[in-house]
Every structure is written in structure tokens, then in C-alpha cells.
Design a protein around this motif. Structure first.
Motif, PDB file in Angstrom:
ATOM      1  N   MET A  72      46.432  39.663  41.384  1.00 22.38           N
ATOM      2  CA  MET A  72      45.849  38.244  42.060  1.00 22.38           C
ATOM      3  C   MET A  72      44.411  38.595  41.962  1.00 22.38           C
ATOM      4  O   MET A  72      43.657  39.300  41.525  1.00 22.38           O
ATOM      5  CB  MET A  72      46.344  38.186  43.668  1.00 22.38           C
ATOM      6  CG  MET A  72      47.751  38.410  43.917  1.00 22.38           C
ATOM      7  SD  MET A  72      48.558  37.006  43.521  1.00 22.38           S
ATOM      8  CE  MET A  72      48.613  36.183  45.014  1.00 22.38           C
ATOM      9  N   THR A  73      43.576  37.162  42.221  1.00 23.80           N
ATOM     10  CA  THR A  73      42.117  37.074  42.088  1.00 23.80           C
ATOM     11  C   THR A  73      41.441  38.086  42.950  1.00 23.80           C
ATOM     12  O   THR A  73      40.389  38.451  42.909  1.00 23.80           O
ATOM     13  CB  THR A  73      41.755  35.743  42.277  1.00 23.80           C
ATOM     14  OG1 THR A  73      42.355  35.273  43.764  1.00 23.80           O
ATOM     15  CG2 THR A  73      42.416  34.676  41.252  1.00 23.80           C
ATOM     16  N   ASP A  74      41.995  38.439  44.140  1.00 24.94           N
ATOM     17  CA  ASP A  74      41.307  39.350  45.098  1.00 24.94           C
ATOM     18  C   ASP A  74      41.609  40.797  44.781  1.00 24.94           C
ATOM     19  O   ASP A  74      41.221  41.622  45.423  1.00 24.94           O
ATOM     20  CB  ASP A  74      41.825  39.036  46.498  1.00 24.94           C
ATOM     21  CG  ASP A  74      43.248  39.286  46.754  1.00 24.94           C
ATOM     22  OD1 ASP A  74      43.993  39.654  45.870  1.00 24.94           O
ATOM     23  OD2 ASP A  74      43.763  39.283  47.798  1.00 24.94           O
ATOM     24  N   GLY A  75      42.454  41.133  43.461  1.00 27.44           N
ATOM     25  CA  GLY A  75      42.641  42.422  43.294  1.00 27.44           C
ATOM     26  C   GLY A  75      43.944  43.004  43.745  1.00 27.44           C
ATOM     27  O   GLY A  75      44.325  43.993  43.395  1.00 27.44           O
ATOM     28  N   GLY A 104      55.661  38.096  28.500  1.00 28.09           N
ATOM     29  CA  GLY A 104      55.187  39.187  27.698  1.00 28.09           C
ATOM     30  C   GLY A 104      56.268  40.436  27.579  1.00 28.09           C
ATOM     31  O   GLY A 104      57.244  40.012  27.349  1.00 28.09           O
ATOM     32  N   LYS A 105      55.930  41.863  27.657  1.00 28.25           N
ATOM     33  CA  LYS A 105      56.846  42.822  27.416  1.00 28.25           C
ATOM     34  C   LYS A 105      56.860  43.697  28.638  1.00 28.25           C
ATOM     35  O   LYS A 105      56.141  43.605  29.517  1.00 28.25           O
ATOM     36  CB  LYS A 105      56.270  43.682  26.281  1.00 28.25           C
ATOM     37  CG  LYS A 105      56.012  42.826  24.839  1.00 28.25           C
ATOM     38  CD  LYS A 105      55.436  43.760  23.743  1.00 28.25           C
ATOM     39  CE  LYS A 105      53.960  44.155  24.375  1.00 28.25           C
ATOM     40  NZ  LYS A 105      52.964  44.072  23.490  1.00 28.25           N
ATOM     41  N   GLU A 106      57.706  44.440  28.554  1.00 30.99           N
ATOM     42  CA  GLU A 106      58.055  45.670  29.813  1.00 30.99           C
ATOM     43  C   GLU A 106      56.629  46.271  30.076  1.00 30.99           C
ATOM     44  O   GLU A 106      56.252  46.802  29.114  1.00 30.99           O
ATOM     45  CB  GLU A 106      59.231  46.541  29.371  1.00 30.99           C
ATOM     46  CG  GLU A 106      59.407  47.649  30.528  1.00 30.99           C
ATOM     47  CD  GLU A 106      60.009  46.981  31.665  1.00 30.99           C
ATOM     48  OE1 GLU A 106      59.931  47.532  32.818  1.00 30.99           O
ATOM     49  OE2 GLU A 106      60.818  46.079  31.501  1.00 30.99           O
ATOM     50  N   GLY A 107      56.056  46.227  31.237  1.00 29.80           N
ATOM     51  CA  GLY A 107      55.052  47.177  31.639  1.00 29.80           C
ATOM     52  C   GLY A 107      53.997  46.386  31.681  1.00 29.80           C
ATOM     53  O   GLY A 107      52.569  46.996  31.890  1.00 29.80           O
ATOM     54  N   ASP A 108      53.652  44.953  30.976  1.00 29.93           N
ATOM     55  CA  ASP A 108      52.484  44.350  30.826  1.00 29.93           C
ATOM     56  C   ASP A 108      51.850  44.124  32.091  1.00 29.93           C
ATOM     57  O   ASP A 108      52.533  44.120  33.284  1.00 29.93           O
ATOM     58  CB  ASP A 108      52.628  43.041  30.062  1.00 29.93           C
ATOM     59  CG  ASP A 108      52.953  43.247  28.285  1.00 29.93           C
ATOM     60  OD1 ASP A 108      52.455  44.447  27.980  1.00 29.93           O
ATOM     61  OD2 ASP A 108      53.006  42.251  27.785  1.00 29.93           O
ATOM     62  N   THR A 109      50.439  43.676  32.216  1.00 29.97           N
ATOM     63  CA  THR A 109      49.908  43.389  33.263  1.00 29.97           C
ATOM     64  C   THR A 109      49.510  41.871  33.145  1.00 29.97           C
ATOM     65  O   THR A 109      48.880  41.598  32.054  1.00 29.97           O
ATOM     66  CB  THR A 109      48.787  44.254  33.526  1.00 29.97           C
ATOM     67  OG1 THR A 109      49.119  45.409  33.936  1.00 29.97           O
ATOM     68  CG2 THR A 109      47.676  43.822  34.954  1.00 29.97           C
ATOM     69  N   LEU A 110      49.580  40.948  34.275  1.00 26.23           N
ATOM     70  CA  LEU A 110      49.111  39.613  34.110  1.00 26.23           C
ATOM     71  C   LEU A 110      48.048  39.352  35.112  1.00 26.23           C
ATOM     72  O   LEU A 110      48.187  39.648  36.275  1.00 26.23           O
ATOM     73  CB  LEU A 110      50.270  38.446  34.546  1.00 26.23           C
ATOM     74  CG  LEU A 110      50.079  37.307  34.235  1.00 26.23           C
ATOM     75  CD1 LEU A 110      49.334  36.530  33.191  1.00 26.23           C
ATOM     76  CD2 LEU A 110      51.233  36.313  34.863  1.00 26.23           C
ATOM     77  N   HIS A 111      46.803  38.961  34.592  1.00 30.18           N
ATOM     78  CA  HIS A 111      45.761  38.908  35.575  1.00 30.18           C
ATOM     79  C   HIS A 111      45.582  37.219  35.888  1.00 30.18           C
ATOM     80  O   HIS A 111      45.468  36.551  34.975  1.00 30.18           O
ATOM     81  CB  HIS A 111      44.255  39.616  35.055  1.00 30.18           C
ATOM     82  CG  HIS A 111      44.510  40.845  34.957  1.00 30.18           C
ATOM     83  ND1 HIS A 111      44.114  41.692  36.007  1.00 30.18           N
ATOM     84  CD2 HIS A 111      44.797  41.668  33.838  1.00 30.18           C
ATOM     85  CE1 HIS A 111      44.153  43.009  35.528  1.00 30.18           C
ATOM     86  NE2 HIS A 111      44.540  42.942  34.350  1.00 30.18           N
ATOM     87  N   LEU A 112      45.761  36.936  36.922  1.00 31.75           N
ATOM     88  CA  LEU A 112      45.829  35.508  37.566  1.00 31.75           C
ATOM     89  C   LEU A 112      44.211  35.191  37.634  1.00 31.75           C
ATOM     90  O   LEU A 112      43.554  35.542  38.006  1.00 31.75           O
ATOM     91  CB  LEU A 112      46.513  35.161  38.683  1.00 31.75           C
ATOM     92  CG  LEU A 112      48.045  35.717  38.623  1.00 31.75           C
ATOM     93  CD1 LEU A 112      48.561  35.390  39.967  1.00 31.75           C
ATOM     94  CD2 LEU A 112      48.667  34.823  37.544  1.00 31.75           C
ATOM     95  N   ASP A 113      43.941  33.837  37.026  1.00 32.76           N
ATOM     96  CA  ASP A 113      42.758  33.151  37.351  1.00 32.76           C
ATOM     97  C   ASP A 113      42.842  32.220  38.582  1.00 32.76           C
ATOM     98  O   ASP A 113      41.484  32.235  39.369  1.00 32.76           O
ATOM     99  CB  ASP A 113      42.359  32.208  36.122  1.00 32.76           C
ATOM    100  CG  ASP A 113      42.245  33.167  34.958  1.00 32.76           C
ATOM    101  OD1 ASP A 113      41.894  34.178  35.053  1.00 32.76           O
ATOM    102  OD2 ASP A 113      42.568  32.468  33.842  1.00 32.76           O
ATOM    103  N   ILE A 114      44.065  31.773  38.780  1.00 30.42           N
ATOM    104  CA  ILE A 114      44.102  30.795  40.108  1.00 30.42           C
ATOM    105  C   ILE A 114      45.326  31.603  40.676  1.00 30.42           C
ATOM    106  O   ILE A 114      46.413  31.622  40.055  1.00 30.42           O
ATOM    107  CB  ILE A 114      44.420  29.645  39.621  1.00 30.42           C
ATOM    108  CG1 ILE A 114      42.916  28.885  38.887  1.00 30.42           C
ATOM    109  CG2 ILE A 114      44.542  28.650  41.037  1.00 30.42           C
ATOM    110  CD1 ILE A 114      42.940  27.484  38.505  1.00 30.42           C
ATOM    111  N   ASP A 115      45.463  31.514  41.905  1.00 24.82           N
ATOM    112  CA  ASP A 115      46.513  31.852  42.717  1.00 24.82           C
ATOM    113  C   ASP A 115      46.466  31.104  44.180  1.00 24.82           C
ATOM    114  O   ASP A 115      45.553  30.699  44.357  1.00 24.82           O
ATOM    115  CB  ASP A 115      46.945  33.385  42.715  1.00 24.82           C
ATOM    116  CG  ASP A 115      45.544  33.913  43.577  1.00 24.82           C
ATOM    117  OD1 ASP A 115      45.247  33.606  44.479  1.00 24.82           O
ATOM    118  OD2 ASP A 115      45.510  35.213  43.441  1.00 24.82           O
TER     119      ASP A 115
END
Length: 75
Positions: free
Chosen positions: A16-19, A29-40
Motif C-alpha cells: 500500500m502507499t503507507d508501506g 503478474g507471476k507467482e511471488g511478484d510484488t505490486l506497489h500501489l500508487d493509489i489505494d
């Protein structure tokens, strides 16, 4: 049921945006990927009730408020 009709469904980490982080299952994505959100939901004004103002273009907002001002206020 036909074989190979469903997308690959796997676990990814969401940041999330707050970490803060959580894991969820998705087709992104693929198994184990990380998605960093710009807006939540913790940062977007639609969920936080930010300092948004309604613009009255052409008097539409005032006409709406006048027309439906008493709706739901039954005494």
C-alpha cells in the motif's frame, strides 16, 4: 469443462502507499511478484473524504438540491 480455459491464479504481495503489505491471490503478474500501489483506499479522496468540492456547472447542482431537498426527510 474445457482444459486450459482459466487463467493462472497465484499469490502476490501488495504494498500500500503507507508501506503496509498483504498477500492475495490474483491473475496479475507471476507467482511471488510484488505490486506497489500508487493509489489505494487509505490515500484516495473518494475513500478518505478529502477536501473535494462539487462544481455547480450551469446550475445543475443547485437545481438537483432544490428538487430533491426534502427527499427522505419524513416527519
Amino acid at each position: 469443462m474445457k482444459a486450459d480455459t482459466h487463467p493462472d491464479y497465484h499469490t502476490v504481495k501488495i504494498v500500500m502507499t503507507d508501506g503496509s503489505e498483504f498477500t492475495t491471490r490474483t491473475t496479475w503478474g507471476k507467482e511471488g511478484d510484488t505490486l506497489h500501489l500508487d493509489i489505494d483506499p487509505r490515500s484516495h479522496p473518494a475513500w478518505t473524504g478529502g477536501a473535494q468540492q462539487l462544481l455547480d456547472r450551469g446550475g445543475r447542482l443547485s437545481r438537483f438540491q432544490k428538487r430533491f431537498s426534502g427527499l427522505g426527510l419524513k416527519k
